[in-house]
Design an enzyme around this catalytic site. Structure first.
Site, mmCIF file in Angstrom:
data_model
loop_
_atom_site.group_PDB
_atom_site.id
_atom_site.type_symbol
_atom_site.label_atom_id
_atom_site.label_comp_id
_atom_site.label_asym_id
_atom_site.label_seq_id
_atom_site.Cartn_x
_atom_site.Cartn_y
_atom_site.Cartn_z
ATOM 1 N N GLU A 110 -39.236 -37.342 -29.078
ATOM 2 C CA GLU A 110 -39.862 -38.632 -28.831
ATOM 3 C C GLU A 110 -39.676 -39.501 -30.074
ATOM 4 O O GLU A 110 -40.273 -39.250 -31.125
ATOM 5 C CB GLU A 110 -41.355 -38.448 -28.539
ATOM 6 C CG GLU A 110 -42.065 -39.733 -28.164
ATOM 7 C CD GLU A 110 -43.545 -39.527 -27.894
ATOM 8 O OE1 GLU A 110 -44.085 -40.169 -26.974
ATOM 9 O OE2 GLU A 110 -44.174 -38.720 -28.610
ATOM 10 N N GLY B 233 -52.091 -37.487 -30.064
ATOM 11 C CA GLY B 233 -51.215 -37.748 -31.196
ATOM 12 C C GLY B 233 -49.908 -36.982 -31.054
ATOM 13 O O GLY B 233 -49.455 -36.706 -29.938
ATOM 14 N N SER B 234 -49.313 -36.617 -32.155
ATOM 15 C CA SER B 234 -48.002 -35.979 -32.150
ATOM 16 C C SER B 234 -48.097 -34.530 -31.682
ATOM 17 O O SER B 234 -49.151 -33.882 -31.758
ATOM 18 C CB SER B 234 -47.387 -36.021 -33.549
ATOM 19 O OG SER B 234 -48.063 -35.129 -34.421
ATOM 20 N N VAL C 113 -48.985 -31.953 -34.714
ATOM 21 C CA VAL C 113 -50.397 -31.958 -35.094
ATOM 22 C C VAL C 113 -51.251 -31.438 -33.946
ATOM 23 O O VAL C 113 -52.190 -30.657 -34.151
ATOM 24 C CB VAL C 113 -50.851 -33.365 -35.524
ATOM 25 C CG1 VAL C 113 -52.333 -33.369 -35.862
ATOM 26 C CG2 VAL C 113 -50.038 -33.836 -36.724
ATOM 27 N N GLU D 89 -53.372 -34.351 -25.940
ATOM 28 C CA GLU D 89 -52.319 -35.166 -25.338
ATOM 29 C C GLU D 89 -51.296 -35.458 -26.420
ATOM 30 O O GLU D 89 -51.627 -36.047 -27.447
ATOM 31 C CB GLU D 89 -52.905 -36.455 -24.765
ATOM 32 C CG GLU D 89 -53.853 -36.239 -23.588
ATOM 33 C CD GLU D 89 -53.177 -35.576 -22.396
ATOM 34 O OE1 GLU D 89 -51.929 -35.704 -22.258
ATOM 35 O OE2 GLU D 89 -53.880 -34.915 -21.617
ATOM 36 N N LYS E 163 -62.562 -39.565 -35.284
ATOM 37 C CA LYS E 163 -61.661 -39.649 -36.433
ATOM 38 C C LYS E 163 -60.407 -40.398 -35.977
ATOM 39 O O LYS E 163 -59.512 -39.836 -35.366
ATOM 40 C CB LYS E 163 -61.291 -38.238 -36.918
ATOM 41 C CG LYS E 163 -60.970 -38.130 -38.422
ATOM 42 C CD LYS E 163 -59.786 -38.949 -38.873
ATOM 43 C CE LYS E 163 -58.501 -38.356 -38.352
ATOM 44 N NZ LYS E 163 -57.301 -39.200 -38.770
ATOM 45 N N CYS F 75 -47.038 -43.324 -25.311
ATOM 46 C CA CYS F 75 -46.592 -41.997 -24.891
ATOM 47 C C CYS F 75 -45.995 -42.025 -23.497
ATOM 48 O O CYS F 75 -45.258 -41.120 -23.112
ATOM 49 C CB CYS F 75 -47.736 -40.992 -24.965
ATOM 50 S SG CYS F 75 -49.143 -41.394 -23.912
#
Length: 464
Positions: A362, A214-215, A218, A236, A165, A270
């Site tokens: 971030e 991702g964030s 989430v 991560e 996804k 990142c």
């Protein structure tokens, strides 16, 4: 994760961040029930994929590597257009993607367990690594080929099926990668699931193992859902990375490394540097050298091979950079170029007070805060004081200082006299604290995450 522009409840479009009028792809999200059906089809295909054996899996992954190399120019151009990745970086990512598939193509032949003697009596004790079933992969837009590949390749190598996804903004890249992978694999073993949160939630609720990038917000929700189901999960979730510069460092070289880590791909990594900690007498020369290096970074069309800092992924991302530097002393950048596209100049600021957004969140853009430190110990405390702990770069000519940094910096990766950006795919990747959850990615350790170790006892039917 930010969403692509929605057209309706289930329809999306992916646009070129350098030219928002250029629609790369229009697509529909299938919904939760269709997502679960996709997982079930993958589960049905997985058994045959595993039983095909190591040679078949190795050959298939090797064929993917060769196909990625054959399509390298097309894939790089697509990454430039869909996610605004500068052409030089896009080419490097595609080359890395092929290398990842080739690396994991050899791993189906690796040992998957061990044989042990019994404590007493006849028989054997065996340990054997077996795949979980269906790996649900949720990936971001910033590395649209490499991140899906470094998750999918080890998952497939050990015998899982994969449902990917991607972030909506990178759907065209994911679909093109899927076309390449599917040519080498049996039907149903690798599937792309387009969509956003609805499809992502369904995937986490139906898969047998989940890997997310991702964030933080989430990612933490993904971890909660997967953990409640009792399935393996890794996440991560970004970084707030520091570059520490000691007085004995080569300041010009350090400034060049740090500028690249701040501004490369508009800071949308990142591993990008967002805090620069200058120790003692390094502050004044580093301030000047880094500001000059950032002003010299080529900003512009990502299709230009000379471009280092292209557009941000969308208007919201660009506005976050502008908002983050408001009220601070700007040493370089701080402007938004005129014209189409979501651009922001590489920016260095000074005077951010404790608790400022740049020091605790971030921002994910080409911006960093310059901070003074009295000593290496003080710099380590500053570096460690944030919620994330992905990577730190330390710039020094002193071996003792470098070794001390390795021991005391609370990040999953430490890079000495090198930019914070840059990852070796054959080594473990991950951070501490809010940066990562679960097992490390990449390298041989990824194979262990995508499989469970079973212990078998083989006793004789009759005792002699």
């Amino acid at each position: 994760m930010t969403a692509a522009s929605p057209l309706s409840a289930t329809a999306y479009r992916s646009v070129n961040p350098a030219d928002p009028d250029d629609v790369v792809l229009r697509f529909s999200a299938p919904g939760a029930f269709a997502a679960v059906d996709t997982v079930e089809r993958a589960r049905a295909a997985q058994a045959g994929w595993l039983l095909a054996g190591a040679a078949a899996r190795s050959a298939a992954l090797g064929a993917v590597a060769a196909a990625v190399e054959a399509a390298a120019a097309e894939l790089a151009a697509l990454a430039v257009r869909e996610v605004g990745k500068p052409l030089t970086e896009a080419r490097a990512e595609v080359a890395r993607t092929a290398a990842i598939w080739r690396y994991y193509a050899q791993t189906p032949y690796d040992p998957v367990g061990a044989v042990h003697e019994t404590a007493a009596g006849a028989g054997l004790l065996l340990s054997r690594r077996r795949p979980h079933g269906v790996a649900g992969l949720i990936t971001p837009w910033n590395f649209p080929f490499a991140i899906p590949s470094w998750k999918a390749a080890p998952a497939l190598a050990v015998g899982n099926a994969v449902v990917l996804k991607p972030a909506p903004q990178a759907t065209a890249c994911a679909q093109r990668l899927a076309e390449i992978v599917q040519q080498a694999l049996p039907a149903g073993v690798f599937t792309v699931l387009p969509g956003d949160a609805t499809e992502g939630n369904a995937l986490v609720s139906a898969s047998d193992v989940v890997s997310f990038t991702g964030s933080t917000t989430v990612g933490q929700a993904v971890v909660r859902t997967a953990t409640a189901r009792g399935i393996p999960v890794q996440a991560e979730m970004g970084g707030l990375n520091a570059a520490v510069v000691l007085p004995d460092a080569d300041v010009e070289r350090a400034a060049a490394h740090i500028a690249a880590a701040i501004a490369g791909y508009a800071g949308q990594k990142c591993t990008a540097t967002s805090r620069v900690i200058a120790v003692g007498a390094a502050l004044d020369p580093l301030r000047d050298a880094l500001a000059e290096a950032l002003r010299a970074v080529p900003v512009g069309d990502p299709a230009d091979v000379a471009t280092v800092c292209g557009p941000l992924i969308d208007a919201r991302a660009r506005d976050q950079v502008v908002d983050a530097v408001h009220g601070l002393r700007v040493l370089a950048g701080g402007t938004v170029p005129d014209g189409a596209g979501w651009y922001a100049a590489p920016t260095l600021v000074e005077g951010a007070p404790p608790g400022h957004r740049l020091l605790c969140e971030e921002v994910f853009g080409p911006v960093a805060a310059l901070l003074p430190a009295e000593s290496l110990e003080h710099a380590v405390r500053i570096s460690n004081s944030v919620p994330h702990g992905l990577v730190t770069s330390l710039h020094t000519a002193d071996l003792d200082a470098a070794l001390g940094g390795l021991d005391r910096l609370d990040t999953g990766m430490v890079r000495i006299n090198a930019p914070s950006t840059g990852v070796d795919f054959h080594l473990p990747f991950g951070g501490t604290k809010a940066s990562s959850h679960g097992a490390r990615e990449q390298g041989r350790v990824a194979l262990e995450f995508y499989a469970a170790t079973r212990t078998y006892t083989l006793a004789p039917a009759k005792v002699a």
